[in-house]
Design an enzyme around this catalytic site. Structure first.
Site, mmCIF file in Angstrom:
data_model
loop_
_atom_site.group_PDB
_atom_site.id
_atom_site.type_symbol
_atom_site.label_atom_id
_atom_site.label_comp_id
_atom_site.label_asym_id
_atom_site.label_seq_id
_atom_site.Cartn_x
_atom_site.Cartn_y
_atom_site.Cartn_z
ATOM 1 N N LYS A 168 0.844 -1.198 0.000
ATOM 2 C CA LYS A 168 0.000 0.000 0.000
ATOM 3 C C LYS A 168 0.883 1.253 0.000
ATOM 4 C CE LYS A 168 -1.704 2.561 3.121
ATOM 5 N NZ LYS A 168 -1.501 3.828 2.406
ATOM 6 N N GLU A 241 10.539 1.437 9.899
ATOM 7 C CA GLU A 241 11.588 2.376 9.472
ATOM 8 C C GLU A 241 10.967 3.757 9.562
ATOM 9 O OE1 GLU A 241 14.665 1.905 8.844
ATOM 10 O OE2 GLU A 241 14.756 -0.270 8.667
ATOM 11 N N CYS A 275 14.444 10.503 4.903
ATOM 12 C CA CYS A 275 14.516 10.164 6.328
ATOM 13 C C CYS A 275 15.928 10.383 6.862
ATOM 14 C CB CYS A 275 14.067 8.734 6.549
ATOM 15 S SG CYS A 275 14.895 7.535 5.486
ATOM 16 N N GLU A 371 11.892 16.916 13.307
ATOM 17 C CA GLU A 371 12.220 16.603 11.913
ATOM 18 C C GLU A 371 11.432 17.534 10.997
ATOM 19 O OE1 GLU A 371 10.473 12.991 10.321
ATOM 20 O OE2 GLU A 371 12.249 12.635 9.112
HETATM 21 P P1 NAD Z 1 3.010 8.739 7.479
HETATM 22 O O1 NAD Z 1 3.366 7.930 8.667
HETATM 23 O O2 NAD Z 1 2.014 9.810 7.609
HETATM 24 O O3 NAD Z 1 2.466 7.789 6.308
HETATM 25 C C1 NAD Z 1 3.178 6.678 5.848
HETATM 26 C C2 NAD Z 1 2.220 5.607 5.369
HETATM 27 O O4 NAD Z 1 1.417 5.152 6.461
HETATM 28 C C3 NAD Z 1 1.234 6.059 4.301
HETATM 29 O O5 NAD Z 1 1.133 5.046 3.349
HETATM 30 C C4 NAD Z 1 -0.068 6.223 5.079
HETATM 31 O O6 NAD Z 1 -1.213 6.094 4.284
HETATM 32 C C5 NAD Z 1 0.061 5.099 6.087
HETATM 33 N N1 NAD Z 1 -0.762 5.261 7.297
HETATM 34 C C6 NAD Z 1 -1.284 6.391 7.816
HETATM 35 N N2 NAD Z 1 -1.945 6.124 8.965
HETATM 36 C C7 NAD Z 1 -1.845 4.791 9.171
HETATM 37 C C8 NAD Z 1 -2.287 3.912 10.207
HETATM 38 N N3 NAD Z 1 -2.978 4.338 11.264
HETATM 39 N N4 NAD Z 1 -1.973 2.598 10.113
HETATM 40 C C9 NAD Z 1 -1.250 2.128 9.082
HETATM 41 N N5 NAD Z 1 -0.800 2.925 8.066
HETATM 42 C C10 NAD Z 1 -1.088 4.238 8.110
HETATM 43 O O7 NAD Z 1 4.396 9.293 6.933
HETATM 44 P P2 NAD Z 1 4.670 10.250 5.670
HETATM 45 O O8 NAD Z 1 4.321 11.635 6.037
HETATM 46 O O9 NAD Z 1 4.065 9.645 4.463
HETATM 47 O O10 NAD Z 1 6.253 10.082 5.524
HETATM 48 C C11 NAD Z 1 7.175 10.896 6.116
HETATM 49 C C12 NAD Z 1 7.834 10.213 7.290
HETATM 50 O O11 NAD Z 1 8.396 8.952 6.890
HETATM 51 C C13 NAD Z 1 9.011 11.000 7.850
HETATM 52 O O12 NAD Z 1 8.986 10.967 9.249
HETATM 53 C C14 NAD Z 1 10.218 10.244 7.318
HETATM 54 O O13 NAD Z 1 11.404 10.464 8.044
HETATM 55 C C15 NAD Z 1 9.742 8.844 7.364
HETATM 56 N N6 NAD Z 1 10.537 7.978 6.488
HETATM 57 C C16 NAD Z 1 11.356 7.036 7.049
HETATM 58 C C17 NAD Z 1 12.149 6.244 6.236
HETATM 59 C C18 NAD Z 1 13.076 5.200 6.820
HETATM 60 O O14 NAD Z 1 13.507 4.312 6.066
HETATM 61 N N7 NAD Z 1 13.407 5.255 8.081
HETATM 62 C C19 NAD Z 1 12.108 6.419 4.862
HETATM 63 C C20 NAD Z 1 11.255 7.380 4.326
HETATM 64 C C21 NAD Z 1 10.470 8.156 5.149
#
Ligand code: NAD
Length: 467
Positions: A168, A241, A275, A371
């Site tokens: 997803k 992650e 990230c 962040e």
């Molecule tokens: P987010 O957590 O808002 O969303 C990520 C995903 O989770 C989306 O697909 C979203 O639809 C889904 N999601 C939302 N609510 C959910 C729930 N309750 N249960 C399950 N899934 C749910 O994050 P974002 O804003 O899309 O991404 C940015 C963040 O991701 C930043 O904090 C960034 O640092 C982090 N990130 C980490 C890595 C890593 O490898 N450590 C890599 C890329 C991004």
């Protein structure tokens, strides 16, 4: 009818709903994508479950061959992928091609990994063997910053280990993942991989579903915590992650111009939406003014434009919610420090902000402690090593960190004191498929990449035969 369809049980299907995909460079609709209902999410999980036995029964070599076919197929459609990535994610085409090259390298490396059975005792008392068994249905949920790379970070090891998957993507970047699904349809048996898109609404259903064995998640820490909670009832295996607030500690013996360029590149890659980007630059007092000056020169020279245009170095912020968040960070930075480059929204369609450098700001302020995940870099002064290490570690995050110096031994000693999953000397965002990736503290749980990451997609089983 939508341009990009769901992949469920080997069929490309319309969603029960559809959604507009916005191009962040124009804030206009780029395409329409299928959006799954809860019933379609259930269909995807059921298909993955039904395909499980057959896929798990294939040899490692047969699964490995399919991963290589996937890499070949993506490579043969690279130009189409790059244009879709740039149109929905915003990054410059050159960076989108870079994402394709990374993806290719990761998939081909996964195909070299092995988890052979291990004999740990073979004597008069017993014969004991350790095996790695597939877990079953994996749900892969990803963020919007690297829509292809992150999809393959989940698909590659999950499938190689013998699991099936429901992927997803993030709601603002569904097209890349659905296009990937279209390609997977002709490679993998029906149900082995399913790709569904949502409007941020299906996550809790997927991560609590009783037929899902594991959730592999890339995204923010607050969502990671919700996933842990929702998987608790069925004791799901979980890899998280999460976000980072990476410090870079720059000592006073560096070549300022050369180091400024490296810091800038690692802070503003993908418009700062990485990230592992540098999100706090701690610069020694002796070179503080000179480093600020160089960073401003680079920020002012950067070409910020629609990523589809040749020559663009920095594209827009990926979505409106993130754009508004970054604008709020800039406002607090204006109060807590001094903005010496950027800091202004570009008056044009799309979510553009020039690279922003903030000086005379310190720990305890939002712009340093949180962040930003956007094109802002706070530059913080230090003079004492122990003090700066403490400040670097005074964070809930612990994803990456770096130390910059001509004295490699000294830098390595300081780097080892940083509490983060990866520490670097004279580089940052230096990752690879053979390198385990993990986060300390609230930056994650478990490991991705390398053979350690692959093992997380399996269940250890001990076969113990009496002699
Ligand atoms: P987010 O957590 O808002 O969303 C990520 C995903 O989770 C989306 O697909 C979203 O639809 C889904 N999601 C939302 N609510 C959910 C729930 N309750 N249960 C399950 N899934 C749910 O994050 P974002 O804003 O899309 O991404 C940015 C963040 O991701 C930043 O904090 C960034 O640092 C982090 N990130 C980490 C890595 C890593 O490898 N450590 C890599 C890329 C991004």
């Amino acid at each position: 009818m939508t341009d990009f369809k769901l992949l469920i049980d080997g069929n490309l299907v319309d969603g029960d709903f559809s959604m507009d995909v916005i191009n962040p460079a124009t804030a206009e609709i780029f395409t329409k994508a299928a959006r799954a209902s809860t019933a379609q999410a259930d269909d995807a999980i059921a298909a993955a479950k039904a395909a499980g036995q057959g896929w798990a029964a294939k040899s490692f070599q047969e699964r490995r061959d399919k991963i290589i076919v996937l890499a070949d197929s993506i490579a043969s459609r690279a130009d189409e992928f790059a244009r879709i990535i740039t149109s929905e994610q915003g990054k410059p085409l050159t960076e989108a091609m870079g994402e394709l090259a990374w993806t290719d390298g990761y998939l081909r490396h996964y195909a070299t990994l092995e988890l052979p059975d291990r004999i740990i005792q073979d004597d008069d008392a017993a014969y004991i063997e350790v095996k790695h068994k597939p877990l079953g249905v994996v749900v892969g949920i990803i963020a919007w910053n690297f829509p292809l790379l992150m999809a393959c970070w989940k698909i590659g090891p999950a499938l190689l280990a013998g699991n099936t998957i429901v992927l997803k993507p993030a709601p603002t970047t569904p097209a890349t993942a659905l296009f990937l699904g279209e390609i997977c349809k002709d490679i993998f048996p029906a149900g082995v991989i399913n790709v569904i898109a949502d409007d941020n609404d299906l996550g809790p259903h997927l991560t609590s579903h009783p037929d899902v064995a594991k959730v592999s998640f890339t995204g923010s820490a607050p969502t990671g915590k919700k996933i842990m909670a929702s998987g608790a009832d069925t004791l799901k295996r979980i890899t998280l992650e999460l976000g980072g607030n990476d410090p870079a500690i720059i000592l006073n013996d560096v070549d300022v111009q050369e180091t400024a360029q490296a810091i800038f590149n690692n802070a503003f890659l993908n418009c700062g939406q990485v990230c592992l980007a540098i999100k706090r630059a701690y610069v020694h007092d002796d070179i503080y003014d000179a480093m600020c000056h160089e960073l401003v020169t680079l920020a002012e020279a950067a070409i910020v434009d629609d990523g589809i245009k040749p020559g663009t170095q920095i594209g827009p912020i990926q979505n409106k919610v993130q754009f508004e968040k970054v604008k709020r960070f800039v406002e607090t930075a204006r109060e807590d420090g001094k903005i010496i480059a950027g800091g202004e929204v570009m008056e044009r369609g799309g979510y553009f902000m020039r690279p922003t450098i903030v000086r005379d700001v310190t720990d305890g302020h939002e712009i340093v402690d949180q962040e930003q995940f956007g094109p802002i870099l706070p530059v913080i002064r230090f003079s004492d090593i122990d003090d700066v290490v403490n400040r670097a570690n005074a964070s809930e995050s612990g994803l990456g960190g770096s130390v910059w110096s001509k004295d490699i031994d000294k830098a390595a000693e300081i780097a080892a004191r940083i509490e983060s999953g990866q520490v670097w000397v004279n580089q940052h965002i230096a990752i690879g498929p053979h390198i385990p990736m993990a986060g300390f503290k609230e930056s994650g749980l478990g490991v991705e990449q390398s053979v350690e990451g692959l093992a997380e997609y399996t269940q250890v089983q001990v076969v113990n035969i009496a002699r």
